[in-house]
Design a protein around this motif. Structure first.
Motif, short mmCIF file in Angstrom:
data_model
loop_
_atom_site.label_atom_id
_atom_site.label_comp_id
_atom_site.label_asym_id
_atom_site.label_seq_id
_atom_site.Cartn_x
_atom_site.Cartn_y
_atom_site.Cartn_z
N LYS A 237 2.15 -8.53 10.61
CA LYS A 237 2.65 -7.19 10.89
C LYS A 237 2.44 -6.34 9.65
O LYS A 237 2.63 -6.82 8.54
CB LYS A 237 4.15 -7.23 11.21
CG LYS A 237 4.50 -8.07 12.41
CD LYS A 237 6.00 -8.15 12.60
CE LYS A 237 6.35 -9.12 13.71
NZ LYS A 237 7.82 -9.25 13.87
N LEU A 238 2.06 -5.11 9.84
CA LEU A 238 1.96 -4.16 8.74
C LEU A 238 3.08 -3.14 8.94
O LEU A 238 3.01 -2.29 9.83
CB LEU A 238 0.60 -3.46 8.74
CG LEU A 238 0.33 -2.48 7.59
CD1 LEU A 238 0.43 -3.17 6.25
CD2 LEU A 238 -1.03 -1.81 7.77
N SER A 239 4.13 -3.28 8.13
CA SER A 239 5.33 -2.46 8.32
C SER A 239 5.43 -1.38 7.28
O SER A 239 5.06 -1.59 6.13
CB SER A 239 6.58 -3.35 8.27
OG SER A 239 6.60 -4.24 9.35
N PHE A 240 5.97 -0.27 7.70
CA PHE A 240 6.07 0.90 6.83
C PHE A 240 7.53 1.22 6.51
O PHE A 240 8.42 0.98 7.34
CB PHE A 240 5.45 2.13 7.51
CG PHE A 240 3.96 2.13 7.48
CD1 PHE A 240 3.22 1.32 8.32
CD2 PHE A 240 3.27 2.95 6.60
CE1 PHE A 240 1.85 1.30 8.29
CE2 PHE A 240 1.89 2.96 6.56
CZ PHE A 240 1.17 2.12 7.41
N THR B 86 -3.84 0.37 -3.01
CA THR B 86 -3.29 -0.95 -2.72
C THR B 86 -2.99 -1.63 -4.05
O THR B 86 -3.83 -1.62 -4.95
CB THR B 86 -4.29 -1.80 -1.94
OG1 THR B 86 -4.55 -1.18 -0.69
CG2 THR B 86 -3.75 -3.20 -1.69
N GLN C 48 0.83 -1.21 0.00
CA GLN C 48 0.00 0.00 0.00
C GLN C 48 0.86 1.25 0.00
O GLN C 48 1.99 1.25 0.47
CB GLN C 48 -0.89 0.02 1.24
CG GLN C 48 -1.96 -1.04 1.23
CD GLN C 48 -1.87 -1.96 2.40
OE1 GLN C 48 -1.56 -1.51 3.50
NE2 GLN C 48 -2.16 -3.23 2.21
N GLN D 232 0.89 11.24 4.26
CA GLN D 232 0.70 11.79 5.59
C GLN D 232 1.08 13.26 5.62
O GLN D 232 2.13 13.65 5.12
CB GLN D 232 1.56 11.02 6.62
CG GLN D 232 1.32 11.46 8.05
CD GLN D 232 2.15 10.68 9.05
OE1 GLN D 232 3.17 10.08 8.70
NE2 GLN D 232 1.74 10.68 10.30
N TYR E 219 0.60 5.34 1.23
CA TYR E 219 -0.12 6.28 2.06
C TYR E 219 0.52 7.65 1.91
O TYR E 219 1.69 7.78 1.58
CB TYR E 219 -0.04 5.89 3.54
CG TYR E 219 -0.71 4.58 3.89
CD1 TYR E 219 -0.09 3.36 3.60
CD2 TYR E 219 -1.96 4.56 4.51
CE1 TYR E 219 -0.69 2.16 3.92
CE2 TYR E 219 -2.56 3.36 4.84
CZ TYR E 219 -1.93 2.17 4.54
OH TYR E 219 -2.54 0.98 4.86
N LEU F 115 4.42 7.24 2.14
CA LEU F 115 4.85 6.02 2.82
C LEU F 115 4.36 4.79 2.07
O LEU F 115 3.21 4.76 1.63
CB LEU F 115 4.26 5.97 4.24
CG LEU F 115 4.66 7.07 5.20
CD1 LEU F 115 3.60 7.25 6.27
CD2 LEU F 115 6.00 6.75 5.83
N LEU G 244 -4.64 6.28 3.28
CA LEU G 244 -4.43 5.29 2.23
C LEU G 244 -4.71 5.90 0.86
O LEU G 244 -5.75 6.50 0.62
CB LEU G 244 -5.35 4.09 2.45
CG LEU G 244 -5.28 2.97 1.42
CD1 LEU G 244 -3.94 2.25 1.50
CD2 LEU G 244 -6.42 1.98 1.65
N LEU H 52 4.32 13.59 3.15
CA LEU H 52 5.18 12.42 3.38
C LEU H 52 4.50 11.21 2.75
O LEU H 52 3.37 10.89 3.08
CB LEU H 52 5.36 12.20 4.89
CG LEU H 52 6.16 10.97 5.31
CD1 LEU H 52 7.62 11.10 4.87
CD2 LEU H 52 6.10 10.78 6.83
N GLY I 111 1.24 16.12 11.65
CA GLY I 111 0.28 16.06 12.74
C GLY I 111 -0.96 15.24 12.46
O GLY I 111 -1.85 15.16 13.31
N GLU I 112 -1.02 14.64 11.28
CA GLU I 112 -2.20 13.84 10.92
C GLU I 112 -1.81 12.38 10.74
O GLU I 112 -0.64 12.05 10.59
CB GLU I 112 -2.80 14.35 9.59
CG GLU I 112 -3.13 15.82 9.55
CD GLU I 112 -4.46 16.10 10.20
OE1 GLU I 112 -4.60 17.18 10.79
OE2 GLU I 112 -5.35 15.22 10.13
N GLY I 113 -2.81 11.50 10.72
CA GLY I 113 -2.53 10.10 10.45
C GLY I 113 -2.36 9.86 8.96
O GLY I 113 -2.89 10.61 8.14
N PRO I 114 -1.61 8.82 8.59
CA PRO I 114 -1.46 8.48 7.18
C PRO I 114 -2.82 8.17 6.55
O PRO I 114 -3.68 7.58 7.19
CB PRO I 114 -0.57 7.24 7.19
CG PRO I 114 0.16 7.30 8.49
CD PRO I 114 -0.82 7.92 9.44
#
Lengths: 114, 109
Positions: B96-99, B48, B33, B37, B35, B88, B45, B86, B40-43
Motif C-alpha cells: 500500500k502507498l499511504s499518504f 524520495t 516520498q 499538489q 509530493y 503530502l 513527486l 498542499l 484540481g491537479e494530481g500530486p
C-alpha cells in the motif's frame, strides 16, 4: 505531464448509477494505484494492482471494484452511487510494487453524484 | 487513523520567510516520498528519501529522513509565492502507498 492518462476528466451522474473510470499508466510501469480524494478525507488509498494482479486493498467499498488488463490499463468501477461518492479519483502508476514506490499521478476524474 | 501524521495542518507565511513541515509515523518505511499538489491537479513527486539520516536538497527545499526511517521533514528556505500548495508525504508498506493528510502552505506576497 506525468505520462499517466485518466478519462474522463469530469463526470456527473445520478444516485444509483454505475460509472467506469479509466487509467493508462506511464509506459513501462506495472503498478497502478487508485485513490479517492475528498475535502474532508484527504487522499485515501483504494486499491493497488501490479501486472494484472491485485496486490493490496485499502478502504474500498464493496460497491467499488477495479481491474488491470493485459495492456496494463486499469478501470475503477463505481456502482450504486451515492451523494457521498462525489470526489476526485486519482490513479497513479509506479515501476515497482514495493520498496521505492515512487508514484506518478494522473490529472484525476472529478465525479459529481447528484 | 492516518498512518502518517503531518504537521502543521495549515501554514501561512510571508514571502522570504522559512518554513518546516513534519511527517511522523510509528512505522518504519523502506522509503518515504514528498509530493506537492495544486488545486484540481494530481500530486507531483518532489523527492524520495531512502536511507536513514539522509538529507536531500532541491534548490530551496531540503528534505530529511529520520535515522530510524519513521519520520521526515521538509524545509523551505526563503519561500516564494510559487511554493503555495498542499504538501503530502507518503510511505509504502504491505504493497500500500499511504499518504498523510497534508500540510496546506500559503505564501503571501
Amino acid at each position: 505531464d506525468s505520462g499517466v492518462t485518466q478519462t474522463p476528466k469530469h463526470l456527473i451522474t445520478a444516485t444509483g448509477q454505475r460509472v467506469t473510470l479509466r487509467c493508462s499508466p506511464r509506459s513501462g510501469d506495472l503498478s497502478v494505484y487508485w485513490y479517492q480524494q475528498s475535502l474532508d478525507q484527504g487522499l485515501q488509498f483504494l486499491i493497488h494492482y501490479y501486472n494484472g494482479e491485485e496486490r493490496a486493498k485499502g478502504n474500498i467499498l464493496e460497491r467499488f471494484s477495479a481491474q488491470q488488463f493485459p495492456d496494463l490499463h486499469s478501470e475503477l468501477n463505481l456502482s450504486s452511487l451515492e451523494l457521498g461518492d462525489s470526489a476526485l479519483y486519482f490513479c497513479a502508476s509506479s515501476p515497482r510494487t514495493r520498496g521505492n514506490t515512487e508514484a506518478f499521478f494522473g490529472q484525476g476524474t472529478r465525479l459529481t453524484v447528484v | 487513523t492516518q498512518l502518517l501524521e503531518q504537521s502543521p495542518q495549515f501554514l501561512s507565511i510571508q514571502e522570504g520567510e522559512n518554513l518546516t513541515v513534519y511527517c511522523n509515523s510509528s512505522s518504519v518505511f523502506s522509503s518515504l516520498q514528498w509530493y506537492r499538489q495544486e488545486p484540481g491537479e494530481g500530486p507531483v513527486l518532489l523527492v524520495t528519501v531512502v536511507t536513514g539520516g539522509e538529507v536531500k536538497k532541491l534548490k530551496r527545499l531540503t528534505f530529511q529522513f529520520g535515522d530510524a526511517r519513521k519520520d521526515s521533514s521538509l524545509h523551505i528556505t526563503a519561500a516564494q509565492t510559487g511554493d503555495t500548495g498542499l504538501y503530502l508525504c507518503a510511505g509504502a508498506y504491505d504493497y500500500k502507498l499511504s499518504f498523510g493528510a497534508g500540510t496546506t502552505v500559503t505564501v503571501r506576497a
